[in-house]
Design a protein around this motif. Structure first.
Motif, PDB file in Angstrom:
ATOM      1  N   ARG A  48       0.837  -1.212   0.000  1.00 56.89           N
ATOM      2  CA  ARG A  48       0.000   0.000   0.000  1.00 56.89           C
ATOM      3  C   ARG A  48       0.865   1.252   0.000  1.00 56.89           C
ATOM      4  O   ARG A  48       2.010   1.242   0.449  1.00 56.89           O
ATOM      5  N   GLU A  50       0.321   5.415   1.096  1.00 52.35           N
ATOM      6  CA  GLU A  50      -0.608   6.352   1.740  1.00 52.35           C
ATOM      7  C   GLU A  50       0.036   7.713   1.955  1.00 52.35           C
ATOM      8  O   GLU A  50       1.206   7.806   2.326  1.00 52.35           O
ATOM      9  N   PRO A  52      -1.578  10.814   4.216  1.00 54.48           N
ATOM     10  CA  PRO A  52      -2.734  11.415   4.894  1.00 54.48           C
ATOM     11  C   PRO A  52      -2.810  12.921   4.623  1.00 54.48           C
ATOM     12  O   PRO A  52      -1.816  13.540   4.251  1.00 54.48           O
ATOM     13  N   ALA A  61      -6.362   5.095   7.337  1.00 55.01           N
ATOM     14  CA  ALA A  61      -6.729   5.413   5.948  1.00 55.01           C
ATOM     15  C   ALA A  61      -8.176   5.081   5.655  1.00 55.01           C
ATOM     16  O   ALA A  61      -8.786   5.661   4.782  1.00 55.01           O
ATOM     17  N   TYR A  66      -7.695  11.493   3.087  1.00 59.95           N
ATOM     18  CA  TYR A  66      -6.356  11.156   2.632  1.00 59.95           C
ATOM     19  C   TYR A  66      -6.104  11.840   1.300  1.00 59.95           C
ATOM     20  O   TYR A  66      -7.046  12.117   0.551  1.00 59.95           O
ATOM     21  N   CYS A  69      -4.623   7.001  -0.779  1.00 62.55           N
ATOM     22  CA  CYS A  69      -4.727   5.737  -0.022  1.00 62.55           C
ATOM     23  C   CYS A  69      -4.862   4.611  -1.030  1.00 62.55           C
ATOM     24  O   CYS A  69      -5.923   4.066  -1.247  1.00 62.55           O
ATOM     25  N   ARG A 153       4.364   4.977   3.585  1.00 68.99           N
ATOM     26  CA  ARG A 153       3.506   6.058   4.089  1.00 68.99           C
ATOM     27  C   ARG A 153       4.326   7.332   4.194  1.00 68.99           C
ATOM     28  O   ARG A 153       5.358   7.373   4.867  1.00 68.99           O
TER      29      ARG A 153
ATOM     30  N   ARG B 354     -11.019   4.439  -0.528  1.00 71.35           N
ATOM     31  CA  ARG B 354     -10.106   4.134  -1.629  1.00 71.35           C
ATOM     32  C   ARG B 354     -10.692   4.616  -2.953  1.00 71.35           C
ATOM     33  O   ARG B 354      -9.997   5.177  -3.791  1.00 71.35           O
TER      34      ARG B 354
END
Lengths: 171, 474
Positions: A48, A50, A52, A61, A66, A69, A153, B354
């Protein structure tokens, strides 16, 4: 995304800060050169990405605002997009320049390593330069022959994205 | 180069908005996007005189506050212990210091650090150090926090006005109101704003962001890569048979049926099999609660609603609220929030985040290309600024103009919604409305008749609008 790392066995071997630094520096070089396919190879399948929002704090998330994400599907879609001529926001590509410092190994849980680092990314485009300071809060899979992102992240140390500072590139 | 302006003074005589009914052309003078005097006129005649979207009531629990800026004015948006909402000017009545220097938090009081004046979050003075030096208690009480002139809430959406001289909010909203109501009807528990604001700036005029949202023509070329992603995930995007509506008062609406895929309401393969089951259950609940016709309107159509001048509601796969704050002719700040059902299943919430973030926002797969478009327009229109061939300094919005005034609705891929916005803008900003060349059609260009399956009560609202003051004044 449940059978995450079946293809890539984890390891409990010792990892030094130098190894993590080399990993992050090499990643930065790939991104600054827009070598996105190779960059995607630094993730485990199911990894993943991310970012924020600047006011989100530790909101997960799934629960709040975000900027990015991406699950694995979206991450691959993002890379495919960035390789296209039709990713207008990145055609021509932003000129980026990354500095990474204050690398720390925070926690080790079996084959997973949590690392923190500070970054400062400068991005130039359209006659303007924006600075993006922040910190990484990554979760890495340790394998016998290297490290891979499970979670990549980027947490901005900004109050907001200033004018022109859209995140069309990889931060 | 002694002038601070990068281009010669604008030709104030050139009309701002020209609609030519013989050539069927509609043109907007580009100084509308870059002129500092016009920007000041917009502040005075739009932002100081119109209802403005401030925030959503679910952003605040008791004693919570958020700071916001509207029309350049710093504000504190707060809810007192009794639950009442307030919008205070974020400025100490004493000497003008910014009172609340946090961006958000929870507090029953606002304290000015400069001379230690303190205020309750109801606005009353709590304490003034050494009060004996002031005339009397009445004088002290007169130093209460300054509030906006008006604050009204419609379906959870909180609007303010800096003047008393505005119609009731629901009259201002007109037919837009029902499309806002539909959002609350999507889920039996209602909707709430999620924490985390996308706060970002763009180097473009605020009206470029409005145009972009009402512009179905740009979708395929600008969002080529996003459309490609959707197609790969088994979802065909279709721009046929979709329409744009001018709702009067500068508001406009795109109704999108070919972009389907609405979480918990209209399933598509990329949402996964579990979501297919949940969607069917939710639809049964909606039909019981709302009746099948209303459930269809609420669930099956995607909407992009613009509420003049600063609110955009993207009711698509999920729901995103976007607020525009003009900072300078070529600079706009944007705040965006996700609005989601209260108590939503965590798996759906995760899917929603998402899916929405993948599309909207400055880090999504689509919005960065929109921002690229506003910014490229803002840079590009310098090319014609001050050109001796004055006709070159206009942008063209003529697509589908043959529909205007005929009662036919315009396609979403035409530019009719933008024309409605610009006609209203040219009226309220003091330019005397658009300049007509040739004879305008007998039927007024707006409002557009809405689809035959109209939301409840809309026929009455529209009937009122057609004979209302705004239209009659033209």
């Amino acid at each position: 995304m449940t059978a995450l790392d079946t293809a890539l066995p984890g390891s409990t071997r010792t990892v030094t800060r130098a190894e993590v630094e080399d990993f992050l520096f090499a990643e930065a070089a790939l991104l600054d050169a827009q070598r996105y396919e190779e960059w995607l190879g630094l993730f485990v399948e199911g990894g993943r990405f991310e970012i924020p929002t600047t006011d989100a704090g530790d909101t997960p998330a799934s629960q709040g605002g975000y900027f990015v994400c991406d699950d694995w599907d979206l991450l691959r879609a993002r890379v495919k997009r960035l390789r296209s001529r039709k990713a207008h926001a990145e055609n021509p590509a932003s000129l980026t320049h990354r500095m990474i410092a204050n690398v720390r190994l925070l926690e080790r849980d079996g084959d997973e390593l949590s690392v923190a680092a500070n970054f400062l990314v400068h991005r130039a485009r359209d006659g303007h330069t924006n600075a993006f300071p922040g910190r990484y809060a990554h979760r890495l899979l340790v394998t016998e022959d290297g490290l891979r992102f499970r979670l990549r992240r980027s947490v901005l140390a900004l109050e907001r994205l200033e004018a022109g500072a859209r995140l069309s590139f990889i931060l | 180069m002694t002038s601070p302006s990068p281009h010669p003074a604008p030709d104030a005589a050139a009309p701002l908005v020209v609609q030519d009914w013989e050539r069927l052309s509609f043109r907007v003078h580009r100084r509308a996007y870059r002129d500092a005097d016009l920007f000041a006129a917009e502040r005075a005649r739009i932002w100081e005189r119109t209802w403005l979207y401030l925030g959503h009531e679910t952003e605040l629990g008791p004693n919570d506050f958020k700071v916001r800026t509207l029309g350049g004015r710093p504000l504190i948006f707060t809810r007192d212990a009794k639950g009442e909402l307030h919008a205070f000017l974020n400025s100490c009545p004493h000497r003008g210091t910014v009172l609340c220097r946090e961006t958000q938090g929870t507090s029953k009081h606002f304290n000015c650090f400069y001379h230690a004046w303190a205020f309750h979050n109801t606005g009353e003075v709590a304490a003034i150090p050494d009060p004996s030096a002031y005339a009397d208690e009445e004088y002290k009480a007169s130093m209460r926090l300054r509030e906006v002139a008006r604050l009204e809430v419609f379906e959870g959406f909180v609007f303010v006005s800096f003047t008393d001289d505005v119609p009731p909010l629901v009259d201002h909203l007109g037919p837009a109101a029902d499309y806002m109501r539909m959002i609350g009807e999507q889920h039996v528990a209602g909707m709430e704003v999620l924490p985390g604001t996308q706060l970002y700036g763009v180097r473009g005029n605020w009206k470029l962001a409005v145009e972009n949202a009402m512009d179905g023509y740009h979708f395929s070329p600008t969002h080529n890569t996003f459309v490609g992603y959707l197609r790969e995930s088994g979802f065909a995007v279709d721009d046929d048979d979709q329409y744009a509506y001018n709702l009067g008062n500068g508001h406009s609406l795109l109704i999108l049926t070919g972009h389907g895929g609405r979480i918990s309401m209209l399933w598509e393969p990329r949402f996964g099999e579990d979501e297919r089951v949940r969607t069917a259950e939710h639809r049964r609940e909606m039909e019981q609660r709302l009746g099948s016709e209303r459930a269809h309107l609420v669930a099956d159509e995607s909407h992009i609603l613009f509420v003049f001048p600063n609110l955009l509601l993207f009711d698509l796969e999920g729901l995103s609220i976007r607020q525009l704050e003009p900072v300078a002719p070529g600079h706009t700040d944007v705040r965006a929030w996700q609005l989601a059902p209260r108590g939503e299943d965590p798996a759906v919430r995760d899917l929603r985040m998402r899916t929405m973030v993948s599309f909207v926002g400055p880090g999504g797969l689509a919005t960065p290309d929109d921002i690229e478009a506003y910014e490229a327009v803002q840079r590009g229109i310098e090319a014609t600024a001050g050109d001796g061939r004055a006709e070159l300094d206009y942008s063209d919005m003529s697509r589908g103009m043959a529909d205007d005034g005929t009662g036919r609705r315009g396609r979403s891929t035409d530019e009719g919604a933008m024309r409605g916005f610009w006609r209203h803008w040219a009226t309220v900003v003091g330019a005397g409305g658009p300049v007509d060349v040739g004879t305008p059609p007998a039927g007024h260009p707006e409002p557009t008749p809405l689809p035959s399956k109209r939301p409840h009560g809309l026929d009455e609202i529209l009937a009122g609008l057609e004979t209302g003051n705004e239209v009659a004044a033209r």
